[in-house]
Write a protein that holds these residues in place. Sequence first.
Motif, PDB file in Angstrom:
ATOM      1  N   UNK A 298       3.712   0.463   2.868  1.00 47.86           N
ATOM      2  CA  UNK A 298       3.634  -0.622   3.844  1.00 47.86           C
ATOM      3  C   UNK A 298       3.306  -1.910   3.102  1.00 47.86           C
ATOM      4  N   UNK A 299       3.708  -3.014   3.687  1.00 46.48           N
ATOM      5  CA  UNK A 299       3.388  -4.307   3.100  1.00 46.48           C
ATOM      6  C   UNK A 299       3.982  -5.431   3.919  1.00 46.48           C
ATOM      7  N   UNK A 300       3.560  -6.655   3.594  1.00 46.45           N
ATOM      8  CA  UNK A 300       4.051  -7.853   4.265  1.00 46.45           C
ATOM      9  C   UNK A 300       4.878  -8.649   3.274  1.00 46.45           C
ATOM     10  N   UNK A 301       6.088  -8.998   3.688  1.00 46.07           N
ATOM     11  CA  UNK A 301       7.051  -9.681   2.819  1.00 46.07           C
ATOM     12  C   UNK A 301       6.660 -11.158   2.676  1.00 46.07           C
ATOM     13  N   UNK A 302       5.961 -11.480   1.585  1.00 43.11           N
ATOM     14  CA  UNK A 302       5.434 -12.833   1.368  1.00 43.11           C
ATOM     15  C   UNK A 302       6.100 -13.566   0.204  1.00 43.11           C
ATOM     16  N   UNK A 303       6.953 -12.876  -0.555  1.00 49.11           N
ATOM     17  CA  UNK A 303       7.629 -13.495  -1.698  1.00 49.11           C
ATOM     18  C   UNK A 303       9.045 -12.996  -1.812  1.00 49.11           C
ATOM     19  N   UNK A 304       9.817 -13.611  -2.693  1.00 46.87           N
ATOM     20  CA  UNK A 304      11.211 -13.232  -2.896  1.00 46.87           C
ATOM     21  C   UNK A 304      11.312 -11.752  -3.263  1.00 46.87           C
ATOM     22  N   UNK A 305      12.247 -11.047  -2.630  1.00 49.53           N
ATOM     23  CA  UNK A 305      12.468  -9.624  -2.902  1.00 49.53           C
ATOM     24  C   UNK A 305      13.966  -9.381  -2.975  1.00 49.53           C
ATOM     25  N   UNK A 306      14.451  -9.049  -4.177  1.00 55.12           N
ATOM     26  CA  UNK A 306      15.872  -8.771  -4.380  1.00 55.12           C
ATOM     27  C   UNK A 306      16.737  -9.909  -3.824  1.00 55.12           C
ATOM     28  N   UNK A 307      16.307 -11.141  -4.039  1.00 54.24           N
ATOM     29  CA  UNK A 307      17.058 -12.299  -3.561  1.00 54.24           C
ATOM     30  C   UNK A 307      16.834 -12.640  -2.101  1.00 54.24           C
ATOM     31  N   UNK A 308      15.978 -11.901  -1.423  1.00 49.32           N
ATOM     32  CA  UNK A 308      15.685 -12.151  -0.005  1.00 49.32           C
ATOM     33  C   UNK A 308      14.437 -13.028   0.059  1.00 49.32           C
ATOM     34  N   UNK A 309      14.559 -14.253   0.624  1.00 47.68           N
ATOM     35  CA  UNK A 309      13.379 -15.102   0.735  1.00 47.68           C
ATOM     36  C   UNK A 309      12.342 -14.470   1.656  1.00 47.68           C
ATOM     37  N   UNK A 310      11.074 -14.847   1.507  1.00 48.99           N
ATOM     38  CA  UNK A 310      10.004 -14.255   2.323  1.00 48.99           C
ATOM     39  C   UNK A 310      10.275 -14.407   3.819  1.00 48.99           C
ATOM     40  N   UNK A 311      10.025 -13.322   4.539  1.00 46.91           N
ATOM     41  CA  UNK A 311      10.223 -13.332   5.990  1.00 46.91           C
ATOM     42  C   UNK A 311       8.906 -13.311   6.746  1.00 46.91           C
ATOM     43  N   UNK A 312       7.827 -12.923   6.061  1.00 47.29           N
ATOM     44  CA  UNK A 312       6.543 -12.765   6.738  1.00 47.29           C
ATOM     45  C   UNK A 312       6.468 -11.484   7.545  1.00 47.29           C
ATOM     46  N   UNK A 313       7.522 -10.690   7.515  1.00 50.06           N
ATOM     47  CA  UNK A 313       7.574  -9.444   8.282  1.00 50.06           C
ATOM     48  C   UNK A 313       6.767  -8.337   7.619  1.00 50.06           C
ATOM     49  N   UNK A 314       6.120  -7.541   8.445  1.00 52.16           N
ATOM     50  CA  UNK A 314       5.510  -6.304   7.959  1.00 52.16           C
ATOM     51  C   UNK A 314       6.605  -5.261   7.878  1.00 52.16           C
ATOM     52  N   UNK A 315       6.563  -4.464   6.846  1.00 50.29           N
ATOM     53  CA  UNK A 315       7.614  -3.470   6.651  1.00 50.29           C
ATOM     54  C   UNK A 315       7.016  -2.220   6.036  1.00 50.29           C
ATOM     55  N   UNK A 316       7.712  -1.126   6.204  1.00 54.54           N
ATOM     56  CA  UNK A 316       7.310   0.134   5.613  1.00 54.54           C
ATOM     57  C   UNK A 316       8.513   1.012   5.382  1.00 54.54           C
TER      58      UNK A 316
ATOM     59  N   UNK B 183       0.853  -1.186   0.000  1.00 54.63           N
ATOM     60  CA  UNK B 183       0.000   0.000   0.000  1.00 54.63           C
ATOM     61  C   UNK B 183       0.888   1.234   0.000  1.00 54.63           C
ATOM     62  N   UNK B 184       0.590   2.154  -0.892  1.00 56.46           N
ATOM     63  CA  UNK B 184       1.346   3.399  -1.023  1.00 56.46           C
ATOM     64  C   UNK B 184       0.408   4.547  -0.688  1.00 56.46           C
ATOM     65  N   UNK B 185       0.771   5.301   0.337  1.00 57.85           N
ATOM     66  CA  UNK B 185      -0.068   6.400   0.823  1.00 57.85           C
ATOM     67  C   UNK B 185       0.646   7.725   0.585  1.00 57.85           C
ATOM     68  N   UNK B 186       0.019   8.603  -0.191  1.00 57.13           N
ATOM     69  CA  UNK B 186       0.589   9.922  -0.454  1.00 57.13           C
ATOM     70  C   UNK B 186       0.405  10.785   0.789  1.00 57.13           C
ATOM     71  N   UNK B 187       1.517  11.273   1.324  1.00 58.75           N
ATOM     72  CA  UNK B 187       1.496  12.144   2.508  1.00 58.75           C
ATOM     73  C   UNK B 187       1.510  13.615   2.111  1.00 58.75           C
TER      74      UNK B 187
END
Length: 133
Positions: free
Chosen positions: A75-93, A55-59
């Motif tokens: 914001x989002x939840x890491x559920x798939x491969x990202x730049x070679x990083x396997x999914x962590x299930x972590x919420x991130x922003x 989700x992208x929120x314009x401030x």
Amino acid sequence: MRSTYELINTGDIAGFGDLLADDFVEHQGGPGFPDTKEGTLAFFRALLDAFPDLHMEVEDLIADGDKTVARVTTTGTHRGDFMGIPPTGSSAGMQLIDIMRFDGAGRVCEHWGVADMLTLLQQLGVVPASAPV
């Protein structure tokens, strides 16, 4: 400019692509993706695969002439491969600053951006959080 974020938020990458000029140039770019319209669309498809609830929120939004600048919170939840990083299930922003230039037809023809990747990588546990000063 708001429409670009709204379409990405709903996963409508084809609709997002309709807002980009055919000769669109990406000046920031994701690693390994061409700086073209197709490269940008491929990047956002990969990003949504990694963070399906992205989700992208314009401030803040500032426009002058043919350019628009936005400060955006993602914001989002890491559920798939990202730049070679396997999914962590972590919420991130993270915070973004985006600049888009529009052509005479109202399509985005150039994009520059700055993303707080350090904070994102810390939240994913790839980079240790810095010790308090």
